[in-house]
Scaffold this motif. Sequence first.
Motif, PDB file in Angstrom:
ATOM      1  N   ALA A 159      -3.258   9.681  -5.349  1.00  0.00           N
ATOM      2  CA  ALA A 159      -3.458  10.601  -4.193  1.00  0.00           C
ATOM      3  C   ALA A 159      -4.126  11.844  -5.330  1.00  0.00           C
ATOM      4  N   VAL A 160      -3.019  12.339  -6.342  1.00  0.00           N
ATOM      5  CA  VAL A 160      -3.501  13.453  -7.111  1.00  0.00           C
ATOM      6  C   VAL A 160      -5.041  12.668  -8.263  1.00  0.00           C
ATOM      7  N   ILE A 161      -4.814  11.698  -8.462  1.00  0.00           N
ATOM      8  CA  ILE A 161      -6.533  10.468  -9.252  1.00  0.00           C
ATOM      9  C   ILE A 161      -7.664  10.830  -7.957  1.00  0.00           C
ATOM     10  N   TRP A 162      -7.359  10.423  -6.304  1.00  0.00           N
ATOM     11  CA  TRP A 162      -7.953  10.300  -5.772  1.00  0.00           C
ATOM     12  C   TRP A 162      -8.555  11.866  -4.945  1.00  0.00           C
ATOM     13  N   LEU A 163      -7.381  13.091  -4.924  1.00  0.00           N
ATOM     14  CA  LEU A 163      -7.937  14.197  -4.563  1.00  0.00           C
ATOM     15  C   LEU A 163      -8.158  15.481  -5.664  1.00  0.00           C
ATOM     16  N   GLY A 164      -7.456  14.510  -6.796  1.00  0.00           N
ATOM     17  CA  GLY A 164      -6.859  15.924  -6.879  1.00  0.00           C
ATOM     18  C   GLY A 164      -5.196  17.048  -6.912  1.00  0.00           C
ATOM     19  N   ILE A 165      -5.020  18.115  -7.794  1.00  0.00           N
ATOM     20  CA  ILE A 165      -3.961  18.026  -7.089  1.00  0.00           C
ATOM     21  C   ILE A 165      -4.319  19.398  -6.672  1.00  0.00           C
ATOM     22  N   THR A 166      -4.494  19.090  -5.144  1.00  0.00           N
ATOM     23  CA  THR A 166      -4.626  19.883  -3.849  1.00  0.00           C
ATOM     24  C   THR A 166      -4.166  19.939  -2.794  1.00  0.00           C
ATOM     25  N   ASP A 167      -3.946  20.678  -1.912  1.00  0.00           N
ATOM     26  CA  ASP A 167      -3.457  20.634  -0.325  1.00  0.00           C
ATOM     27  C   ASP A 167      -4.134  19.839  -0.509  1.00  0.00           C
TER      28      ASP A 167
ATOM     29  N   LEU B   6       4.326  -0.311   5.131  1.00  0.00           N
ATOM     30  CA  LEU B   6       3.796   1.115   4.703  1.00  0.00           C
ATOM     31  C   LEU B   6       5.622   1.503   5.005  1.00  0.00           C
ATOM     32  N   GLN B   7       5.666   1.556   6.138  1.00  0.00           N
ATOM     33  CA  GLN B   7       6.661   2.602   6.165  1.00  0.00           C
ATOM     34  C   GLN B   7       7.899   2.033   5.611  1.00  0.00           C
ATOM     35  N   SER B   8       8.157   0.807   4.969  1.00  0.00           N
ATOM     36  CA  SER B   8       9.188   0.480   3.870  1.00  0.00           C
ATOM     37  C   SER B   8       8.873   0.663   2.570  1.00  0.00           C
ATOM     38  N   LEU B   9       7.752   2.025   2.201  1.00  0.00           N
ATOM     39  CA  LEU B   9       6.767   1.911   1.173  1.00  0.00           C
ATOM     40  C   LEU B   9       7.704   3.311   0.453  1.00  0.00           C
ATOM     41  N   PRO B  10       8.218   3.846  -0.327  1.00  0.00           N
ATOM     42  CA  PRO B  10       8.065   4.828  -0.500  1.00  0.00           C
ATOM     43  C   PRO B  10       7.602   5.559  -0.726  1.00  0.00           C
ATOM     44  N   SER B  11       7.141   6.821   0.226  1.00  0.00           N
ATOM     45  CA  SER B  11       6.424   7.671  -0.344  1.00  0.00           C
ATOM     46  C   SER B  11       5.571   8.083  -1.162  1.00  0.00           C
ATOM     47  N   VAL B  12       6.793   9.057  -2.385  1.00  0.00           N
ATOM     48  CA  VAL B  12       6.448   8.647  -3.637  1.00  0.00           C
ATOM     49  C   VAL B  12       5.766   8.436  -4.697  1.00  0.00           C
ATOM     50  N   ALA B  13       5.398   7.083  -4.504  1.00  0.00           N
ATOM     51  CA  ALA B  13       5.210   5.787  -4.629  1.00  0.00           C
ATOM     52  C   ALA B  13       3.141   5.701  -4.545  1.00  0.00           C
ATOM     53  N   TRP B  14       2.946   7.260  -3.536  1.00  0.00           N
ATOM     54  CA  TRP B  14       1.450   7.460  -3.216  1.00  0.00           C
ATOM     55  C   TRP B  14       0.954   8.401  -3.997  1.00  0.00           C
ATOM     56  N   VAL B  15       1.738   9.776  -4.923  1.00  0.00           N
ATOM     57  CA  VAL B  15       1.497  10.585  -5.447  1.00  0.00           C
ATOM     58  C   VAL B  15       0.950  11.026  -6.450  1.00  0.00           C
ATOM     59  N   PRO B  16       0.747   9.496  -7.241  1.00  0.00           N
ATOM     60  CA  PRO B  16       0.044   9.650  -8.361  1.00  0.00           C
ATOM     61  C   PRO B  16      -1.417   9.328  -7.715  1.00  0.00           C
TER      62      PRO B  16
ATOM     63  N   ALA C 238      -4.042  16.501  -1.352  1.00  0.00           N
ATOM     64  CA  ALA C 238      -3.153  15.636  -1.529  1.00  0.00           C
ATOM     65  C   ALA C 238      -1.864  15.859  -1.308  1.00  0.00           C
ATOM     66  N   MET C 239      -1.401  16.556  -1.356  1.00  0.00           N
ATOM     67  CA  MET C 239       0.250  16.790  -0.276  1.00  0.00           C
ATOM     68  C   MET C 239      -0.168  16.113   1.210  1.00  0.00           C
ATOM     69  N   TYR C 240      -1.527  16.413   1.881  1.00  0.00           N
ATOM     70  CA  TYR C 240      -1.618  15.992   3.060  1.00  0.00           C
ATOM     71  C   TYR C 240      -1.887  14.643   3.331  1.00  0.00           C
TER      72      TYR C 240
END
Length: 301
Positions: free
Chosen positions: A153-161, A141-151, A163-165
């Motif tokens: 997180a948006v699907i799971w939690l929507g475009i909300t705070d 997980l430490q070597s995985l780019p964080s940007v890969a989690w954004v899609p 998802a950011m956290y």
Amino acid sequence: MAGTDTVSGKTRPETRSDLAGLEAGLDALETAAPRARSPWRETLLRKTLPPLVAAALVLAVWKLLVLAGVTDTYKLPDPSAVWASLRRLWLEGTLLGIVWTSVSRGLLGFFAALAIGTPLGLLVARVPLVRAAIGPVLSGLQSLPSVAWVPAAVIWLGITDAAMYAVILLGAVPSIANGLVAGIDQVPPLYLRAGRTMGATGVRGARFVLLPAALPGYVAGLKQGWAFSWRSLMAAELIASSPDLGLGLGQFLENARTDSDMPGVLLGILLILFVGIAVDLAVFSPLERRVLRTRGLAAAR
């Protein structure tokens, strides 16, 4: 070779002088006066002037490139255009709000990652079964780019705070946990045995023995965890931008790109860079120096 006379059992003169010299040296180490701190002018010249000179050189090269016309001005605007964009935001009263929206999210996400990563790192470091099961996952997980989690997180939690956290936690928790694990792995076993002898076991042992002894590695993990928190947040704000989230630095940068506002794009990049450097210099670098200095691993400055 100097030593004890095996016939008389008396210490030879040369051995007594060696021991006396050793004791004098140890006494000198213990009673040595602490190194005086540098005068504030010297500190200013040594720590403040070099980055200011570097920034001035960057601005000078930037200005020369603009004057030389190496590319179109809409691709590389004059530094004065970026300054004008910054001044406009200040006069409109929106600059501090934009910065604080992102900084508050980043700090809150970092503290949440700290609350999760610290006990997780203790478990991984001290429980072999947990290390075998989770250790490789944390490294991955430490070597995985964080940007890969954004899609996701948006699907799971929507475009909300939320998802950011979530993106911040997934980026920062592995760094904090792995930093603590590395620090604990470097704790001498003698410390642990001494702690158990004095009754420091379980939670007390972790609080009074493990964490203080592993502090240099732990602080390094915290420093890296903040860097991952900030990077993760900027990636989330850039991709999952929405008016409902408020205007942060990432969304400001994306809006400037959409409007083909290159001075705004460069201003957003510089503000993101400035916040990251400011937090590191104000919080983590002094903390790291203090910890290393108390451990005798760095000279007082």
